[in-house]
Design a protein around this motif. Structure first.
Motif, mmCIF file in Angstrom:
data_model
loop_
_atom_site.group_PDB
_atom_site.id
_atom_site.type_symbol
_atom_site.label_atom_id
_atom_site.label_comp_id
_atom_site.label_asym_id
_atom_site.label_seq_id
_atom_site.Cartn_x
_atom_site.Cartn_y
_atom_site.Cartn_z
ATOM 1 N N GLU A 12 7.015 6.796 -7.293
ATOM 2 C CA GLU A 12 7.935 7.793 -7.839
ATOM 3 C C GLU A 12 7.993 7.574 -9.342
ATOM 4 O OE1 GLU A 12 11.687 9.169 -5.501
ATOM 5 O OE2 GLU A 12 12.358 7.760 -7.036
ATOM 6 N N ASP A 13 7.705 8.626 -10.110
ATOM 7 C CA ASP A 13 7.645 8.530 -11.573
ATOM 8 C C ASP A 13 6.782 7.348 -12.008
ATOM 9 O OD1 ASP A 13 9.439 10.681 -11.646
ATOM 10 O OD2 ASP A 13 11.166 9.331 -11.603
ATOM 11 N N GLY A 14 5.657 7.185 -11.361
ATOM 12 C CA GLY A 14 4.716 6.136 -11.720
ATOM 13 C C GLY A 14 5.113 4.728 -11.298
ATOM 14 N N GLU A 15 6.231 4.632 -10.575
ATOM 15 C CA GLU A 15 6.703 3.302 -10.172
ATOM 16 C C GLU A 15 6.598 3.113 -8.666
ATOM 17 O OE1 GLU A 15 10.479 0.982 -11.141
ATOM 18 O OE2 GLU A 15 10.539 2.736 -12.460
ATOM 19 N N SER B 139 0.871 -1.154 0.000
ATOM 20 C CA SER B 139 0.000 0.000 0.000
ATOM 21 C C SER B 139 0.916 1.213 0.000
ATOM 22 C CB SER B 139 -0.899 -0.047 1.237
ATOM 23 O OG SER B 139 -1.786 1.026 1.217
ATOM 24 N N ALA B 140 1.181 1.726 -1.180
ATOM 25 C CA ALA B 140 2.136 2.827 -1.331
ATOM 26 C C ALA B 140 1.585 4.080 -0.646
ATOM 27 C CB ALA B 140 2.427 3.069 -2.799
ATOM 28 N N GLY B 141 2.414 5.098 -0.540
ATOM 29 C CA GLY B 141 2.004 6.264 0.250
ATOM 30 C C GLY B 141 2.475 6.096 1.675
ATOM 31 N N PHE B 142 3.506 5.286 1.854
ATOM 32 C CA PHE B 142 4.052 5.024 3.184
ATOM 33 C C PHE B 142 5.574 5.144 3.124
ATOM 34 C CE2 PHE B 142 4.156 2.329 7.162
ATOM 35 C CZ PHE B 142 3.243 3.090 7.877
ATOM 36 N N PRO B 143 6.060 6.346 2.762
ATOM 37 C CA PRO B 143 7.501 6.511 2.567
ATOM 38 C C PRO B 143 8.286 6.442 3.892
ATOM 39 C CG PRO B 143 6.411 8.652 2.474
ATOM 40 C CD PRO B 143 5.324 7.608 2.577
ATOM 41 N N PRO B 144 9.499 5.914 3.960
ATOM 42 C CA PRO B 144 10.256 5.451 2.796
ATOM 43 C C PRO B 144 10.049 3.966 2.493
ATOM 44 C CG PRO B 144 11.687 5.397 4.708
ATOM 45 C CD PRO B 144 10.333 5.852 5.199
ATOM 46 N N ASP C 24 10.835 -1.527 1.271
ATOM 47 C CA ASP C 24 10.248 -2.876 1.198
ATOM 48 C C ASP C 24 10.404 -3.496 -0.190
ATOM 49 O OD1 ASP C 24 9.428 -2.915 3.828
ATOM 50 O OD2 ASP C 24 7.383 -2.261 3.403
ATOM 51 N N MET C 25 10.304 -2.645 -1.227
ATOM 52 C CA MET C 25 10.429 -3.150 -2.602
ATOM 53 C C MET C 25 11.867 -3.622 -2.862
ATOM 54 S SD MET C 25 7.673 -1.374 -2.324
ATOM 55 C CE MET C 25 6.805 -2.869 -1.898
ATOM 56 N N ASP C 26 12.835 -2.809 -2.409
ATOM 57 C CA ASP C 26 14.235 -3.216 -2.557
ATOM 58 C C ASP C 26 14.512 -4.501 -1.764
ATOM 59 O OD1 ASP C 26 14.652 -1.041 -4.106
ATOM 60 O OD2 ASP C 26 16.130 -0.064 -2.804
ATOM 61 N N LEU C 27 13.962 -4.534 -0.555
ATOM 62 C CA LEU C 27 14.245 -5.682 0.318
ATOM 63 C C LEU C 27 13.716 -6.983 -0.286
ATOM 64 C CD1 LEU C 27 15.346 -6.796 2.979
ATOM 65 C CD2 LEU C 27 13.187 -6.164 4.073
ATOM 66 N N ILE C 28 12.479 -6.996 -0.738
ATOM 67 C CA ILE C 28 11.923 -8.243 -1.275
ATOM 68 C C ILE C 28 12.592 -8.599 -2.613
ATOM 69 C CG2 ILE C 28 9.847 -7.245 -2.383
ATOM 70 C CD1 ILE C 28 9.961 -10.609 -0.483
ATOM 71 N N THR C 29 13.009 -7.588 -3.373
ATOM 72 C CA THR C 29 13.727 -7.855 -4.622
ATOM 73 C C THR C 29 15.072 -8.533 -4.324
ATOM 74 O OG1 THR C 29 12.693 -5.932 -5.650
ATOM 75 C CG2 THR C 29 14.659 -6.802 -6.734
ATOM 76 N N GLU C 30 15.776 -8.015 -3.325
ATOM 77 C CA GLU C 30 17.082 -8.589 -2.934
ATOM 78 C C GLU C 30 16.906 -10.018 -2.413
ATOM 79 O OE1 GLU C 30 20.049 -7.426 -3.354
ATOM 80 O OE2 GLU C 30 19.711 -5.314 -3.813
ATOM 81 N N ILE C 31 15.839 -10.229 -1.667
ATOM 82 C CA ILE C 31 15.555 -11.577 -1.156
ATOM 83 C C ILE C 31 15.304 -12.517 -2.342
ATOM 84 C CG2 ILE C 31 13.843 -12.964 0.114
ATOM 85 C CD1 ILE C 31 13.591 -10.571 2.086
ATOM 86 N N ASP D 3 -0.236 -2.221 -6.028
ATOM 87 C CA ASP D 3 -0.579 -1.223 -5.023
ATOM 88 C C ASP D 3 -2.074 -1.262 -4.729
ATOM 89 O OD1 ASP D 3 -0.502 0.966 -3.354
ATOM 90 O OD2 ASP D 3 -0.386 2.444 -4.975
ATOM 91 N N ILE D 4 -2.426 -1.645 -3.489
ATOM 92 C CA ILE D 4 -3.840 -1.686 -3.112
ATOM 93 C C ILE D 4 -4.023 -1.037 -1.736
ATOM 94 C CG2 ILE D 4 -4.527 -3.658 -4.529
ATOM 95 C CD1 ILE D 4 -3.956 -5.555 -2.440
ATOM 96 N N SER D 5 -5.253 -0.800 -1.338
ATOM 97 C CA SER D 5 -5.445 -0.135 -0.044
ATOM 98 C C SER D 5 -5.016 -1.089 1.070
ATOM 99 C CB SER D 5 -6.905 0.283 0.135
ATOM 100 O OG SER D 5 -7.711 -0.850 0.313
ATOM 101 N N PHE D 6 -4.527 -0.523 2.172
ATOM 102 C CA PHE D 6 -3.948 -1.351 3.227
ATOM 103 C C PHE D 6 -4.926 -2.401 3.745
ATOM 104 C CE2 PHE D 6 -2.525 -2.361 7.535
ATOM 105 C CZ PHE D 6 -1.216 -2.736 7.265
#
Ligand code: ARG
Length: 244
Positions: A41-44, A31-36, A49-56, A68-71
């Motif tokens: 950012e630029d539609g992405e 649920s984006a809108g929870f920085p950092p 969390d995105m970096d972390l799960i990608t690295e995993i 991206d969905i509501s929490f």
């Protein structure tokens, strides 16, 4: 000779193709809108969390795709199978653990109280006839209900939102008086918005990634990857990238 070479190349290509097609792709709900942790950012959809799960995934041989969905729709999406993983700075709680399986914890946080930067109020904003904004279904929402609304401490309105982007906008415009949300996110929002953190509520929360109940295979991959990311210094790099 040439024929054999061509044949070998072909076999290799087929192998390489089937191998890459084999790498499982998991749908990660957030649920984006929870920085950092997660924001657009630029539609992405990007963030810690995105970096972390990608690295995993890189370490455990799977790929990810973000949704991206509501929490408050994340848990239903997971239980009905429309997403495979929740990566949404989600606090590990007993109630949630009854319907999904959490990974090992990866981040600790408390709640914070935010007001407009011109306000002179502190924690007192939560007492009496004030309007407080929360994101529906979050631990902040639940805390406000249990500790303020039920005992009658807060007599104003609790305003529920789908996204913190809108909560912060309403606070910046002084449409609401205060906000309760996770402190690291409150601090991030206070940089660059006319809002400030005035109090911390010690809730001692820990974030976990989540999978559907009984999906042990995926859960083990996430936990193993998390450990690798911790041991090889990537976790520290991510913390530095997003928090310092
Ligand atoms: N940690 C809090 C909870 O689990 C808030 C999480 C909100 N996350 C988000 N991506 N909007 O309830």
């Amino acid at each position: 000779m040439k024929k054999i070479l061509v044949l070998m190349l072909l076999v290799f290509a087929v192998f390489a193709f089937s191998f890459s097609a084999y790498a499982e792709t998991y749908v990660v709900g957030t649920s984006a809108g929870f920085p950092p942790f997660e924001y657009v950012e630029d539609g992405e959809i990007v963030g810690f969390d995105m970096d972390l799960i990608t690295e995993i995934g890189n370490r455990q041989g799977f790929e990810v795709e973000f949704r991206d969905i509501s929490f408050d729709s994340l848990i239903p999406a997971l239980t009905t199978g429309s997403i495979d993983i929740i990566a949404a700075a989600m606090t590990i709680t007993e109630e949630r653990a009854e319907v999904l399986d959490f990974s090992d914890p990866y981040y600790s946080a408390n709640q914070a109280v935010l007001v407009h930067e011109d306000s002179e109020e502190g924690l007192t904003i939560l007492f009496g006839d004030n309007d407080i904004g929360v994101q529906t279904g979050t631990t902040g929402d639940i805390w406000v209900q249990d500790h303020l609304v039920e005992p009658g401490i807060l007599t104003g309105n609790v305003r529920n939102y789908d996204s913190f982007v809108l909560v912060i906008r309403d606070l910046a415009n002084q449409n609401i008086d205060g906000v309760v949300l996770d402190k690291p996110v409150g601090e991030t929002y206070s940089q660059g918005n006319p809002v400030k953190v005035v109090a911390e509520i010690i809730t001692g929360e820990e974030y976990g990634m989540a999978v559907a109940q009984g999906n042990d295979e995926l859960l083990e991959k996430i936990n193993a990857g998390l450990e690798e990311v911790r041991e090889d210094g990537t976790m520290d790099e991510l913390i530095e990238k997003y928090f310092e």
